[in-house]
Motif scaffolding. Sequence first.
Motif, PDB file in Angstrom:
ATOM      1  N   THR A 277       0.850  -1.189   0.000  1.00 14.54           N
ATOM      2  CA  THR A 277       0.000   0.000   0.000  1.00 14.54           C
ATOM      3  C   THR A 277       0.890   1.244   0.000  1.00 14.54           C
ATOM      4  O   THR A 277       2.109   1.157   0.108  1.00 14.54           O
ATOM      5  N   ARG A 278       0.255   2.393  -0.067  1.00 13.71           N
ATOM      6  CA  ARG A 278       0.996   3.657  -0.094  1.00 13.71           C
ATOM      7  C   ARG A 278       0.875   4.416   1.223  1.00 13.71           C
ATOM      8  O   ARG A 278       1.148   5.621   1.270  1.00 13.71           O
ATOM      9  N   GLY A 282       5.880   5.646   8.471  1.00 16.22           N
ATOM     10  CA  GLY A 282       5.500   6.374   9.679  1.00 16.22           C
ATOM     11  C   GLY A 282       4.041   6.169  10.048  1.00 16.22           C
ATOM     12  O   GLY A 282       3.709   5.925  11.215  1.00 16.22           O
ATOM     13  N   SER A 283       3.151   6.249   9.070  1.00 19.76           N
ATOM     14  CA  SER A 283       1.720   6.056   9.340  1.00 19.76           C
ATOM     15  C   SER A 283       1.414   4.619   9.742  1.00 19.76           C
ATOM     16  O   SER A 283       0.543   4.371  10.577  1.00 19.76           O
ATOM     17  N   THR A 284       2.145   3.667   9.152  1.00 12.95           N
ATOM     18  CA  THR A 284       1.958   2.261   9.518  1.00 12.95           C
ATOM     19  C   THR A 284       2.304   2.047  10.981  1.00 12.95           C
ATOM     20  O   THR A 284       1.543   1.420  11.736  1.00 12.95           O
ATOM     21  N   ARG A 335      -7.267  -0.694   1.568  1.00 12.68           N
ATOM     22  CA  ARG A 335      -7.617   0.625   1.039  1.00 12.68           C
ATOM     23  C   ARG A 335      -6.428   1.583   1.113  1.00 12.68           C
ATOM     24  O   ARG A 335      -6.384   2.574   0.378  1.00 12.68           O
ATOM     25  N   GLY A 336      -5.496   1.305   2.043  1.00 10.30           N
ATOM     26  CA  GLY A 336      -4.237   2.045   2.073  1.00 10.30           C
ATOM     27  C   GLY A 336      -4.292   3.450   2.612  1.00 10.30           C
ATOM     28  O   GLY A 336      -3.370   4.236   2.387  1.00 10.30           O
ATOM     29  N   THR A 337      -5.367   3.829   3.327  1.00  7.52           N
ATOM     30  CA  THR A 337      -5.416   5.145   3.958  1.00  7.52           C
ATOM     31  C   THR A 337      -5.311   4.980   5.462  1.00  7.52           C
ATOM     32  O   THR A 337      -5.706   3.943   6.023  1.00  7.52           O
TER      33      THR A 337
END
Length: 436
Positions: A277-278, A282-284, A335-337
């Motif tokens: 995913t994109r 950091g967000s992961t 969904r990758g968000t």
Amino acid sequence: MPVGKREKIVAREPGQFAVRIGGAAGQVIEWYDFTIYGYFAVYLSAQFFPAKNDVASLLATFAGLLSTFISRPLGAVVIGHFADRLGRRRILAVTVFGASGAVAIIGVLPPASSIGAAAPVLVVLCRLVQGVFAGGEVPAAGSLVLEHSAHGRRAFSASWVQVGATAGSILALLVATLLSSTLSHDLMGSWGWRIPFLIAAPLGAVGWFVRSRLTETPQFRKIEEEGAVARAPIVELLTNKEHLGRMLRLLGIFLCGSFFAFYVFLTYAPTYLISHTRIGTGSTFLSALIAQCFMMCVIPLSGRLADRVGRRPVLFAAQVLFMIMAVPAFLLMGRGTFGFVLLAQLAIVIPIGLHQAVQLPVMLELLPTRVRVSGGGLAFAIASALFGGTAPIFAVWLVGRTGTGTSVAIAVVVAAAISFAATALTPETGRRELAS
């Protein structure tokens, strides 16, 4: 100081809070290690397991993690023997040092570019040593807390060992988030990845200090005074059909929430998100950190619930939730968000937390004191080797073959159904007194 007075002070029982913290200390280190290894797998694969393509490199890296689980049964036998022969407290002071040392050494190992094939071999050796100590750590720590606890609060008290595991994961995520936000990808790949492994050394020192202030459990002291300590716990286990039957049921119960689903969602999922995913590193890490903080609240509340309604209802609830939520969770992560990923993780840690809260009480209450650590440890170690260490490897392979994370979610559903059946065959243990 008079001798009698000195002995009275030494024999003073520790408070429940101190016992719970002491039991949790080793799990903090163990799960700090597992989480760091899983979250930094991308960097470790480049440093120690270079291959022709990224999938092969990641498979080799997670195979290194699997080696930890392979040696767990050996640790369960050896450490379980001494914990059942000499006492829980003595052996726990040893395991916390061994586990932390094996982790810290990885932080100073030279990469494959410097020493070639010796690099992955040394990593695997460190993982094997860590697995030996971890194999006896969980049942010994759980027995320490359980045997110090009042009858109606055993699940709640034992759940704090698993709170320690979650705290270790959270600490690892905090370190990972801090490093990923302050260091560039190139710096992380060259030397930044070493920092979290080196932190394990001071964690081990703190864990030893906490455990050195505890006393032996009343249950073990009782069988010691009665001369009922088992001479060869593992032999007694393997020659007793009733004990063997209980351990087989435990393998089925542990299949899903304790290992397969746990490692799929908390160890493999970050790699899946970063690779497919994109959302970004950091967000992961941040979404996983929030979810694990939530799970750390779910675990003791689930332990309290298990003391009120029993262990089986909590296990059943966890397994049903896995069957319902596994596929939607992976679809949301796909969904990758950040919002969807966080929602999926918050949802899936609820059944994980329910399962984690009662796995130690069920595992240890089924067995008598004289073989509790050996039997619980062996069942736990075999289940972790079969279902836990293989989970990330299986997930990487399955996604590589199918191209979608949904296939992994379906595997979780199947595992949950098997665990449900095993739970149905296991008697309720929450209302029993601990057997000697």
